[in-house]
Every structure is written in C-alpha cells, then in structure tokens.
Design a protein around this motif. Structure first.
Motif, mmCIF file in Angstrom:
data_model
loop_
_atom_site.group_PDB
_atom_site.id
_atom_site.type_symbol
_atom_site.label_atom_id
_atom_site.label_comp_id
_atom_site.label_asym_id
_atom_site.label_seq_id
_atom_site.Cartn_x
_atom_site.Cartn_y
_atom_site.Cartn_z
ATOM 1 N N GLY A 35 0.813 -1.210 0.000
ATOM 2 C CA GLY A 35 0.000 0.000 0.000
ATOM 3 C C GLY A 35 0.843 1.255 0.000
ATOM 4 O O GLY A 35 2.070 1.217 -0.188
ATOM 5 N N GLY A 36 0.176 2.376 0.234
ATOM 6 C CA GLY A 36 0.878 3.668 0.228
ATOM 7 C C GLY A 36 1.224 4.093 1.635
ATOM 8 O O GLY A 36 1.718 3.290 2.431
ATOM 9 N N GLN A 37 0.921 5.343 1.925
ATOM 10 C CA GLN A 37 1.350 5.898 3.202
ATOM 11 C C GLN A 37 0.222 6.653 3.902
ATOM 12 O O GLN A 37 0.420 7.194 4.985
ATOM 13 C CB GLN A 37 2.504 6.860 2.911
ATOM 14 N N GLY A 56 4.183 3.148 4.333
ATOM 15 C CA GLY A 56 5.243 3.488 3.389
ATOM 16 C C GLY A 56 6.421 2.524 3.424
ATOM 17 O O GLY A 56 7.443 2.782 2.785
ATOM 18 N N ASP A 57 6.285 1.392 4.140
ATOM 19 C CA ASP A 57 7.403 0.425 4.209
ATOM 20 C C ASP A 57 7.812 -0.042 2.817
ATOM 21 O O ASP A 57 8.981 -0.232 2.521
ATOM 22 C CB ASP A 57 7.015 -0.830 5.005
ATOM 23 N N GLY A 58 6.798 -0.251 1.963
ATOM 24 C CA GLY A 58 7.064 -0.786 0.625
ATOM 25 C C GLY A 58 7.953 0.142 -0.193
ATOM 26 O O GLY A 58 8.721 -0.332 -1.036
ATOM 27 N N PRO A 114 6.471 10.204 -2.671
ATOM 28 C CA PRO A 114 5.083 10.012 -2.249
ATOM 29 C C PRO A 114 4.505 11.266 -1.584
ATOM 30 O O PRO A 114 5.211 11.959 -0.846
ATOM 31 C CB PRO A 114 5.179 8.868 -1.232
ATOM 32 N N LYS A 115 3.253 11.547 -1.886
ATOM 33 C CA LYS A 115 2.585 12.688 -1.239
ATOM 34 C C LYS A 115 1.110 12.364 -1.022
ATOM 35 O O LYS A 115 0.527 11.555 -1.756
ATOM 36 C CB LYS A 115 2.744 13.950 -2.077
ATOM 37 N N GLY A 168 -0.151 9.792 -3.626
ATOM 38 C CA GLY A 168 0.359 10.116 -4.962
ATOM 39 C C GLY A 168 1.832 9.746 -4.993
ATOM 40 O O GLY A 168 2.473 9.663 -3.957
ATOM 41 N N GLY A 169 2.373 9.521 -6.178
ATOM 42 C CA GLY A 169 3.774 9.093 -6.254
ATOM 43 C C GLY A 169 3.895 7.625 -5.906
ATOM 44 O O GLY A 169 2.893 6.928 -5.703
ATOM 45 N N GLY A 170 5.142 7.134 -5.837
ATOM 46 C CA GLY A 170 5.371 5.718 -5.565
ATOM 47 C C GLY A 170 6.357 5.154 -6.565
ATOM 48 O O GLY A 170 7.086 5.911 -7.223
#
Ligand SMILES: Cc1cc2nc3c(=O)[nH]c(=O)nc-3n(C[C@H](O)[C@H](O)[C@H](O)COP(=O)(O)OP(=O)(O)OC[C@H]3O[C@@H](n4cnc5c(N)ncnc54)[C@H](O)[C@@H]3O)c2cc1C
Length: 402
Positions: free
Chosen positions: A165-167, A176-178, A192-193, A345-347
């Motif tokens: 997943g995201g953050q 945000g571990d990924g 990421p945002k 967003g981002g990644g």
C-alpha cells in the motif's frame, strides 16, 4: 520458512494477489500482514460501506488516474479484472452488489466487511496461507529469490509480490514500508505525497459555514497567475477550507500558494433578469439553489443588505456578486496530511514495472501492485478497482515467468 510465493501486505491488492497466485501457481503461497486482521483500510473505505468500483465501461476508467501515461499503465490490469468481473466475483460468492445512480458501486448491505470476508475465504479456499501479526522489516535479493526478515523470523521465497500500500492513514498499517523495500531493491520513487485530500485555505472566511455544499462546480487551479488545471465536481465547505469530490480529485495537482477559482454557478446563468421582479436581493439569488447562509455572508462581506429590493442593485454591486459566484478565489495554505488523505500520490516509478505483468523490470521475480505504484485514482471506486486489478494481474502473471 520457505515458500514459493510471498505477498507482503494482506490489504486490498495483496489479498487478490494471494487468491490469483494460489489459483494459478503451483506451489505454496503465503500472505504476510503486520496487523492482527487483514484488510484494515479496505474495511474503512467508503466510510465503512466500500465503494468497491464504478459502473460504465472500463475504458472510461482510464481518465481517472491523472494523465495519459497513467492511463496507459493501468489499462492491462483493468482489462484483466474489470469492474464487471469484480462485481461478478462478489455476487457469485453470495454478496449482492448495488450500483448507485452516480455510478458508484457498493455491496448492497453497505458493509465493507461482507466483501472482505469473501476475499479472505477465497484466499483460504485456493490454499493460500494468511499469516498475520508478521511485520516485514527488511528484504534482500538472494541468488534464487528473496530473503525477508520479519518479527517472526526469516522467510525465503522464489517470487515476491509487494502489496504494502501507500502511506495514507498510516494507522491502517500502510506506512510506506514498501517504498523503502522497493528502493533497497533498486527501484526509484516519485516522491510520495498525500492525495485525495482536503485543501486548507489561507484567511478562510467560511469557517462558520462548514457543511455547506455546492454541486458540480467548476474548479480552476492557478499557479503564478497561470491556469494549470481545471475540473468540475461537488465542493464541501469545511471549517478550514475546501473538500468534497471535486476538490479531492484535483488535490494531486494542487500545491501550497496555488489559487483556486471556484464557479458556483455558470457565468451564463448570471443574467440581468436575476435583478428584476419584486424579490429581495437574497431571495432573487436563491434561484441558483445556493445555501442562504452562504449568500448572506457574501452580501455582508460587500456591505450589501440582503433584504434590499433586487431591482435596486447597482451595476458595481451586481459585478461583485457575479464575481463571487462565478470566480471565487481561494489561496491554498496547505493540503491535508497523511492522516486525512485517502490515497498516496507518487510511488514506484512506472517505467520500471512491466504494465502487462506487474513484474519489476529491474529485479526478476519481484512484482508490485496497488497504491505502492505511482498510481492514484479519483474518488468513486477507482483506487480499490486498481488495487484489485493490479493484484489479480500480478498473481496471475507468476506462471508465465516460472
Ligand atoms: C478513509 C479512506 C477511504 C477510502 N475509500 C475508498 C473507496 O470508497 N473507494 C476506493 O476505491 N478507494 C478508497 N480508498 C482508497 C483504497 O482503500 C486504497 O487505495 C486501497 O485499499 C489500497 O490497497 P493496497 O492493497 O494498495 O493497500 P492497503 O489496502 O493499504 O494494504 C496494504 C497492507 O500491507 C500491510 N503492510 C504494510 N507494510 C507491511 C509490512 N512491512 N509488513 C507486513 N505488512 C505490511 C498493511 O498493514 C496493509 O494491510 C479509501 C482510503 C481511505 C484511507
């Protein structure tokens, strides 16, 4: 522990990746999840009702992920497991689905847990192992696969699907571990945002009017006097600024200090006819179906008596009202942070991932799905649909690379 396929994260995309892998790949499939229960974010999605996807043609989905590059990337996944397939998947397993008039699709029960139960049961049915309370701390590439360090010891696997997943909403486990794992394995990130997030407005005048909505307003984003982006959607006044689907969907393109110009009504609706007849000014303006409290505050701010006869409104005053209703300016102080944003967003950079398989172009046998990728969709079911579709495609692609 040695397994053939490991999936990190039993969220929306990880559960489907597990189901697809277990069904299609001969070997042991295990999904690791840090929380005591899977699907924490899925459960709270859509205020616990889960707007799982959207109606209409899947090709119409493509415009809902930002730009054409994103549209190109999401296409194979969306086609592999589209909105009809998602609906059928749940209905065939005993959960009736409902499409609302606005196209949003939910379980008829309006309970996300009904859908989650199906995902978990199907994973088990296909022979996948779900191991909860297992936090992946580090991942290393080995000669014949990957070594994962967790709070429960080491795991070795040939194939690895990152579905962390995201953050946003870090309390759900996606912290945000990924992003960290992907970078360590050689991938690059678009910073990421938080997105799908409200806007906090500088010197906001409408704190007392929170809860008032405007339907299908035009929203324009200006930066340094230049128009960057525009959209149309419902807007909600909050106690600190603006929210509602129209604002949330544009939030990926909004930055602090941008100016948002809001057209609550269409300019062509503002005709001289508004100021004819025997009504008070306030009542005359109510033809636009705008909350009275908002109108009164606008008129007060111009020192115009709301109860004056509409016919007595001079040209200068008419112009002021017209501008307020067709081009109200708000300066963005900041955007809502990770605890408010509904998506990231981002990644992981899309060019580094094969969109037809979700496999890394840098590290063979490594796959990505869900919000970890540089994909974020609009409100309306587009994020869950992408998470389900990309998880499905990743799990289904393993066999082609074994
Ligand atoms: C409040 C809210 C409402 C939303 N409503 C909707 C909606 O109605 N419709 C819609 O389409 N989208 C909605 N979304 C967005 C949608 O829920 C997400 O885009 C989607 O669930 C992302 O799926 P994912 O699999 O990428 O990540 P997640 O579902 O977040 O799953 C990631 C999983 O990985 C686990 N994990 C992370 N790191 C580790 C680790 N190191 N070790 C072990 N496990 C780990 C996490 O605990 C988590 O369970 C909403 C989001 C929020 C926050």
């Amino acid at each position: 522990m040695n397994v053939d396929v490991l999936i990190v994260g039993a969220g929306t995309s990880g559960l489907v990746a597990g189901i697809a892998s277990a069904k299609n790949y001969r070997g042991t499939v295990c999904v690791l999840e840090r929380n005591p229960e899977p699907g924490c974010k899925f459960l709270l999605s859509g205020s616990g009702q889960c707007n799982v996807t959207h109606g209409g043609s899947i090709t119409d989905f493509l415009n809902h992920y930002g730009d054409t590059k994103k549209a190109r990337f999401v296409q194979p996944a969306l086609l592999a497991f589209d909105n009809i397939a998602v609906t059928e998947f749940f209905e065939q397993r005993g959960v009736p689905i409902l499409e609302r008039e606005d196209g949003k699709i939910f379980p008829k029960s309006l309970k996300s847990e009904d859908l989650l139960k199906v995902l978990v049961a199907e994973l088990r049915k296909q022979g996948g192992i779900l191991q909860t309370e297992t936090v992946v701390e580090n991942i290393t590439k080995t000669d014949n696969g990957f070594l994962l360090a967790t709070n429960r010891g080491e795991f070795c696997t040939k194939k690895l699907i990152l579905a962390t997943g995201g953050q946003s909403y870090p309390s759900t486990g996606s912290r945000g571990d990924g992003f960290r794992f992907a970078e360590r394995l050689g991938h690059h990130l678009i910073e990421p945002k938080p997105v799908l997030t409200p806007v906090i407005v500088r010197n906001y005048p409408f704190a007392g009017l929170s809860g008032i909505s405007f339907w299908s307003s035009k929203i324009e984003v200006y930066r340094n006097g230049k128009r960057l982006k525009s959209g149309r959607g419902d807007i909600l006044l909050t106690h600190r600024g603006l929210s509602g689907p129209g604002i949330l969907d544009l939030s990926r393109d909004i930055e602090p200090d941008d100016e948002l110009r809001i057209s609550i009504i269409k300019p062509e609706e503002f005709t001289p006819e508004v100021f004819t007849g025997k009504k008070t000014l306030k009542n005359a303006l109510q033809r636009f179906d705008i909350a009275e409290r908002f109108l009164v505050q606008i008129l007060d701010s111009f020192h115009i008596a709301p109860d004056q006869p509409a016919t007595e409104t001079n040209r200068e005053t008419r112009k002021k009202i017209e501008l307020a209703l067709t081009c109200y300016p708000f300066i963005v102080e900041r955007l809502g942070g990770w605890n408010e944003a509904m998506a990231t967003g981002g990644g992981v950079v899309l060019d580094e991932v094969n969109r037809k398989t979700m496999e890394s172009r840098i590290v063979p046998d490594l796959y990505f799905c869900g919000e970890l990728l540089d994909i974020d969709g609009n409100t309306g079911g587009y994020n869950i649909q992408f998470a389900l579709s990309s998880g499905f495609l990743a799990g289904n692609s393993l066999q082609h690379h074994s």
